[in-house]
Scaffold this motif. Structure first.
Motif, PDB file in Angstrom:
ATOM      1  N   ALA A  24      11.660  -3.130   4.713  1.00  0.00           N
ATOM      2  CA  ALA A  24      11.240  -3.117   3.307  1.00  0.00           C
ATOM      3  C   ALA A  24      10.872  -1.712   2.843  1.00  0.00           C
ATOM      4  O   ALA A  24      10.938  -1.416   1.650  1.00  0.00           O
ATOM      5  CB  ALA A  24      10.055  -4.062   3.119  1.00  0.00           C
ATOM      6  N   LEU A  25      10.507  -0.834   3.764  1.00  0.00           N
ATOM      7  CA  LEU A  25      10.106   0.524   3.407  1.00  0.00           C
ATOM      8  C   LEU A  25      11.224   1.557   3.590  1.00  0.00           C
ATOM      9  O   LEU A  25      11.028   2.729   3.324  1.00  0.00           O
ATOM     10  CB  LEU A  25       8.891   0.948   4.229  1.00  0.00           C
ATOM     11  N   HIS A  26      12.385   1.102   4.045  1.00  0.00           N
ATOM     12  CA  HIS A  26      13.484   2.033   4.328  1.00  0.00           C
ATOM     13  C   HIS A  26      13.833   2.897   3.118  1.00  0.00           C
ATOM     14  O   HIS A  26      13.874   4.127   3.216  1.00  0.00           O
ATOM     15  CB  HIS A  26      14.718   1.275   4.809  1.00  0.00           C
ATOM     16  N   ASP A  27      14.078   2.260   1.989  1.00  0.00           N
ATOM     17  CA  ASP A  27      14.503   3.021   0.801  1.00  0.00           C
ATOM     18  C   ASP A  27      13.417   3.984   0.335  1.00  0.00           C
ATOM     19  O   ASP A  27      13.711   5.119  -0.056  1.00  0.00           O
ATOM     20  CB  ASP A  27      14.895   2.085  -0.338  1.00  0.00           C
ATOM     21  N   ASP A  28      12.149   3.550   0.382  1.00  0.00           N
ATOM     22  CA  ASP A  28      11.059   4.432  -0.041  1.00  0.00           C
ATOM     23  C   ASP A  28      10.956   5.646   0.885  1.00  0.00           C
ATOM     24  O   ASP A  28      10.772   6.772   0.409  1.00  0.00           O
ATOM     25  CB  ASP A  28       9.726   3.670  -0.068  1.00  0.00           C
ATOM     26  N   CYS A  29      11.068   5.423   2.193  1.00  0.00           N
ATOM     27  CA  CYS A  29      11.010   6.547   3.138  1.00  0.00           C
ATOM     28  C   CYS A  29      12.208   7.472   2.955  1.00  0.00           C
ATOM     29  O   CYS A  29      12.074   8.699   2.990  1.00  0.00           O
ATOM     30  CB  CYS A  29      10.934   6.030   4.578  1.00  0.00           C
ATOM     31  N   LYS A  30      13.372   6.891   2.732  1.00  0.00           N
ATOM     32  CA  LYS A  30      14.579   7.685   2.504  1.00  0.00           C
ATOM     33  C   LYS A  30      14.428   8.508   1.226  1.00  0.00           C
ATOM     34  O   LYS A  30      14.786   9.693   1.185  1.00  0.00           O
ATOM     35  CB  LYS A  30      15.786   6.750   2.407  1.00  0.00           C
ATOM     36  N   ASN A  31      13.879   7.897   0.174  1.00  0.00           N
ATOM     37  CA  ASN A  31      13.669   8.618  -1.085  1.00  0.00           C
ATOM     38  C   ASN A  31      12.641   9.733  -0.935  1.00  0.00           C
ATOM     39  O   ASN A  31      12.769  10.785  -1.556  1.00  0.00           O
ATOM     40  CB  ASN A  31      13.261   7.655  -2.195  1.00  0.00           C
ATOM     41  N   ILE A  82       0.648   5.933  10.512  1.00  0.00           N
ATOM     42  CA  ILE A  82       1.779   5.604   9.651  1.00  0.00           C
ATOM     43  C   ILE A  82       3.065   6.313  10.077  1.00  0.00           C
ATOM     44  O   ILE A  82       4.164   5.870   9.747  1.00  0.00           O
ATOM     45  CB  ILE A  82       1.442   5.895   8.170  1.00  0.00           C
ATOM     46  N   VAL A  83       2.950   7.400  10.831  1.00  0.00           N
ATOM     47  CA  VAL A  83       4.131   8.164  11.241  1.00  0.00           C
ATOM     48  C   VAL A  83       5.125   7.264  11.963  1.00  0.00           C
ATOM     49  O   VAL A  83       6.316   7.251  11.646  1.00  0.00           O
ATOM     50  CB  VAL A  83       3.738   9.370  12.127  1.00  0.00           C
ATOM     51  N   ASP A  84       4.637   6.477  12.910  1.00  0.00           N
ATOM     52  CA  ASP A  84       5.514   5.596  13.682  1.00  0.00           C
ATOM     53  C   ASP A  84       6.170   4.554  12.770  1.00  0.00           C
ATOM     54  O   ASP A  84       7.371   4.315  12.848  1.00  0.00           O
ATOM     55  CB  ASP A  84       4.715   4.915  14.799  1.00  0.00           C
ATOM     56  N   LEU A  85       5.386   3.972  11.883  1.00  0.00           N
ATOM     57  CA  LEU A  85       5.912   2.965  10.957  1.00  0.00           C
ATOM     58  C   LEU A  85       6.991   3.563  10.051  1.00  0.00           C
ATOM     59  O   LEU A  85       8.041   2.954   9.838  1.00  0.00           O
ATOM     60  CB  LEU A  85       4.777   2.382  10.122  1.00  0.00           C
ATOM     61  N   MET A  86       6.763   4.763   9.542  1.00  0.00           N
ATOM     62  CA  MET A  86       7.741   5.407   8.661  1.00  0.00           C
ATOM     63  C   MET A  86       9.019   5.774   9.417  1.00  0.00           C
ATOM     64  O   MET A  86      10.123   5.609   8.885  1.00  0.00           O
ATOM     65  CB  MET A  86       7.130   6.637   7.998  1.00  0.00           C
ATOM     66  N   ALA A  87       8.864   6.250  10.637  1.00  0.00           N
ATOM     67  CA  ALA A  87      10.047   6.602  11.443  1.00  0.00           C
ATOM     68  C   ALA A  87      10.887   5.359  11.722  1.00  0.00           C
ATOM     69  O   ALA A  87      12.126   5.389  11.617  1.00  0.00           O
ATOM     70  CB  ALA A  87       9.616   7.268  12.742  1.00  0.00           C
ATOM     71  N   LEU A 147      12.632   4.247   8.473  1.00  0.00           N
ATOM     72  CA  LEU A 147      13.751   5.120   8.131  1.00  0.00           C
ATOM     73  C   LEU A 147      14.978   4.800   8.987  1.00  0.00           C
ATOM     74  O   LEU A 147      16.109   4.868   8.502  1.00  0.00           O
ATOM     75  CB  LEU A 147      13.339   6.578   8.321  1.00  0.00           C
ATOM     76  N   ALA A 148      14.742   4.406  10.235  1.00  0.00           N
ATOM     77  CA  ALA A 148      15.847   4.098  11.143  1.00  0.00           C
ATOM     78  C   ALA A 148      16.406   2.689  10.943  1.00  0.00           C
ATOM     79  O   ALA A 148      17.474   2.366  11.464  1.00  0.00           O
ATOM     80  CB  ALA A 148      15.382   4.261  12.594  1.00  0.00           C
ATOM     81  N   ASP A 149      15.689   1.837  10.194  1.00  0.00           N
ATOM     82  CA  ASP A 149      16.085   0.441  10.032  1.00  0.00           C
ATOM     83  C   ASP A 149      16.380   0.132   8.560  1.00  0.00           C
ATOM     84  O   ASP A 149      15.463  -0.111   7.778  1.00  0.00           O
ATOM     85  CB  ASP A 149      14.958  -0.464  10.541  1.00  0.00           C
ATOM     86  N   PRO A 150      17.666   0.124   8.177  1.00  0.00           N
ATOM     87  CA  PRO A 150      18.010  -0.133   6.781  1.00  0.00           C
ATOM     88  C   PRO A 150      17.509  -1.482   6.241  1.00  0.00           C
ATOM     89  O   PRO A 150      17.390  -1.663   5.040  1.00  0.00           O
ATOM     90  CB  PRO A 150      19.542  -0.087   6.765  1.00  0.00           C
ATOM     91  N   LEU A 195       0.826  -1.212   0.000  1.00  0.00           N
ATOM     92  CA  LEU A 195       0.000   0.000   0.000  1.00  0.00           C
ATOM     93  C   LEU A 195       0.855   1.256   0.000  1.00  0.00           C
ATOM     94  O   LEU A 195       0.620   2.186  -0.764  1.00  0.00           O
ATOM     95  CB  LEU A 195      -0.866   0.029   1.263  1.00  0.00           C
ATOM     96  N   LEU A 196       1.819   1.268   0.871  1.00  0.00           N
ATOM     97  CA  LEU A 196       2.626   2.469   1.065  1.00  0.00           C
ATOM     98  C   LEU A 196       3.617   2.697  -0.067  1.00  0.00           C
ATOM     99  O   LEU A 196       3.888   3.841  -0.425  1.00  0.00           O
ATOM    100  CB  LEU A 196       3.366   2.399   2.392  1.00  0.00           C
ATOM    101  N   ARG A 197       4.138   1.627  -0.613  1.00  0.00           N
ATOM    102  CA  ARG A 197       5.124   1.794  -1.686  1.00  0.00           C
ATOM    103  C   ARG A 197       4.547   2.636  -2.815  1.00  0.00           C
ATOM    104  O   ARG A 197       5.170   3.569  -3.296  1.00  0.00           O
ATOM    105  CB  ARG A 197       5.588   0.441  -2.202  1.00  0.00           C
ATOM    106  N   LYS A 198       3.333   2.332  -3.239  1.00  0.00           N
ATOM    107  CA  LYS A 198       2.707   3.101  -4.319  1.00  0.00           C
ATOM    108  C   LYS A 198       2.484   4.546  -3.887  1.00  0.00           C
ATOM    109  O   LYS A 198       2.787   5.476  -4.626  1.00  0.00           O
ATOM    110  CB  LYS A 198       1.387   2.474  -4.757  1.00  0.00           C
ATOM    111  N   ALA A 199       1.968   4.745  -2.685  1.00  0.00           N
ATOM    112  CA  ALA A 199       1.704   6.102  -2.209  1.00  0.00           C
ATOM    113  C   ALA A 199       2.991   6.911  -2.083  1.00  0.00           C
ATOM    114  O   ALA A 199       3.034   8.090  -2.468  1.00  0.00           O
ATOM    115  CB  ALA A 199       0.966   6.052  -0.869  1.00  0.00           C
ATOM    116  N   LEU A 200       4.042   6.294  -1.571  1.00  0.00           N
ATOM    117  CA  LEU A 200       5.314   6.995  -1.433  1.00  0.00           C
ATOM    118  C   LEU A 200       5.907   7.330  -2.801  1.00  0.00           C
ATOM    119  O   LEU A 200       6.399   8.438  -3.019  1.00  0.00           O
ATOM    120  CB  LEU A 200       6.298   6.161  -0.604  1.00  0.00           C
ATOM    121  N   CYS A 201       5.839   6.374  -3.720  1.00  0.00           N
ATOM    122  CA  CYS A 201       6.342   6.631  -5.081  1.00  0.00           C
ATOM    123  C   CYS A 201       5.554   7.755  -5.754  1.00  0.00           C
ATOM    124  O   CYS A 201       6.131   8.584  -6.457  1.00  0.00           O
ATOM    125  CB  CYS A 201       6.295   5.359  -5.918  1.00  0.00           C
TER     126      CYS A 201
END
Length: 185
Positions: free
Chosen positions: A113-120, A99-104, A107-110, A57-63
């Motif tokens: 699966a969402l690390h790169d998307d959050c970093k981007n 989602i804020v907690d999940l994204m944080a 971002l802190a955990d390389p 779900l988030l990958r598409k939204a983040l992209c």
């Protein structure tokens, strides 16, 4: 993927977005499957874990948000691009309640699966911010990490029932605080 499997996958994602918008990231997977008209086994066949569902779900939204930053940067002055993107990113965070907690954490955990998307996403915001700073319309004492944290904070405000009615106004206020005041220019 077979046509029926693809249809189930797309339906599950659409329904999951609705349910998570209503109930937050801890929404019942059983509710999602029931509302999508499939069995829980079908949901697990496509998404073996809650994290896998959220990731899809988030990958598409983040992209989409990352692509939006590029469009805004190309089509608008830097101050409008940054402010518009900030508001849209905050709306995204609010739509996916919790989602804020999940994204944080991602971002802190390389290894997430969402690390790169959050970093981007953070990089996309930082690019808009740097452009606005170079044009002299954004404060120079804010960086991309600050901007990302402010999006999270503004999104968190919208997740709180006591503040939800003020969320859009406060997000706009926070966005404007990133910009230079006319007398500072």
């Amino acid at each position: 993927m077979r046509a029926d499997a693809k249809k189930n996958y797309e339906s599950l994602l659409a329904i999951a977005r609705e349910v998570i918008t209503e109930q937050g990231v801890d929404a019942s997977l059983r509710d999602i499957a029931r509302r999508a008209g499939v069995g829980l086994a079908t949901l697990y066949r496509h998404f073996p874990t809650r994290e896998a569902l959220l990731e899809a779900l988030l990958r598409k939204a983040l992209c989409d948000l990352i692509a939006r930053s590029k469009t805004l940067s190309r089509d608008h002055p830097s101050d409008i691009a940054l402010t518009t993107w900030f508001i849209e990113a905050t709306t995204f965070v609010h739509v996916f309640n919790g989602i804020v907690d999940l994204m944080a954490k991602a971002l802190a955990d390389p290894s997430s699966a969402l690390h790169d998307d959050c970093k981007n996403l953070r990089t996309a915001g930082a690019h808009l911010l740097r452009s606005a700073q170079q044009d002299g319309v954004a404060r120079n004492d804010v960086d991309g990490e600050d901007l990302f944290a402010l999006i999270g904070a503004a999104g968190w405000i919208g997740d709180q029932p006591a503040f939800a009615g003020r969320a859009d106004r406060l997000a706009s206020f926070i966005a404007s605080a990133v910009m230079r005041r006319r007398q500072e220019s």
